[in-house]
Enzyme design. Structure first.
Site: not given
Ligand code: 13P
Length: 256
Positions: A167, A214, A235, A97, A10-12
């Protein structure tokens, strides 16, 4: 649940489309061999989907989106429908999300509407559930996750593949990670809920439960070794080719 392990990037909202496309090209050339054993899904920004798909469509990696509309069509300025995602090549879409639930007020009802729209238009939902730090401290994590899950799956037949991501919000970087001992009971709770809602055969055939928060190359094996955990939503560590490759290599080891 003996389905292929799935690792989702998930590159956000981190990169412009040309950078996303460059990263996708690198992932495709470096990870294709590993993608025979591990399903690798890349979720760029909406504006990056088309460019990223130019590389992905020639490979065995898979395209996913980060969000979609709760309605199928019409006067909803700025929204992106499931049909549009399908048309641009997305097989999956992340739905519910915590970034959206918390920062944009996305409700359980909207999550359910999105899930139903996705399934109608042949996009497979990656549904996120998870409690906040406060909800956890107040002893409400089970109630919250069950509520989110039950709402998200209302009127869903279970006939198509669905990924459920546990999550916990407090475990998302820079907060986490959760410890495997924290996660296992919640995974079990999600699994038990699924078999309450759907026939066991459908749960086994169509549902995967994964963990997010994480995840990196040093901890992913510990999560994937847990009973009924079939993958991870990643992420920060998915923004780097080297870090993501390490995660995929570890995931492949877990499949052997
Ligand atoms: P991180 O892996 O940076 O904690 O992010 C998790 C996330 O929100 C994936 O959608």
């Amino acid at each position: 649940m003996k389905q292929k392990t799935i690792i989702i990037a998930n590159w956000k909202m981190n990169f412009e489309p040309n950078i996303e496309a460059g990263l996708a090209e690198k992932f495709v050339s470096g990870l294709t061999r590993l993608a025979n054993d591990v399903e690798i899904v890349l979720c760029p920004s909406h504006v990056g989907l088309h460019q990223v798909n130019q590389f992905i469509k020639k490979s065995n990696l898979v395209l996913g989106a980060q969000n979609m509309s709760w309605v199928r069509q019409g006067a909803f300025t700025g929204e992106i429908s499931a049909e549009m995602l399908d048309d641009v090549g997305a097989k999956y879409c992340i739905i519910g999300h915590s970034d959206r639930r918390i920062k944009l007020g996305e409700t359980d009802k909207m999550v359910n509407q999105k899930v139903l729209c996705a399934l109608v238009d042949d996009v497979l939902p990656i549904i996120c559930v998870g409690e906040t730090y406060n909800e956890r401290s107040e002893g409400k994590k089970e109630i919250v996750v069950q509520r989110q899950l039950e709402a998200a799956l209302k009127n869903v037949s279970g006939q198509k593949p669905i990924v459920i991501t546990y999550e916990p919000v407090w475990a998302i970087s820079p907060g986490g990670p959760a410890m495997p001992d924290d996660i296992q009971p919640m995974i079990e709770l999600i699994y038990q809920s699924l078999i309450d809602y759907f026939p066991l055969e459908l749960v086994e055939e169509n549902f995967r439960i994964i963990y997010g928060g994480s995840v990196d190359g040093s901890n992913v094996s510990g999560f994937l070794e847990l009973d009924k955990v079939s993958g991870a939503l990643v992420g920060a560590a998915s923004l780097s080719y080297d870090k993501f490759k390490t995660i995929i290599e570890q995931a492949k080891k877990n499949t052997c």
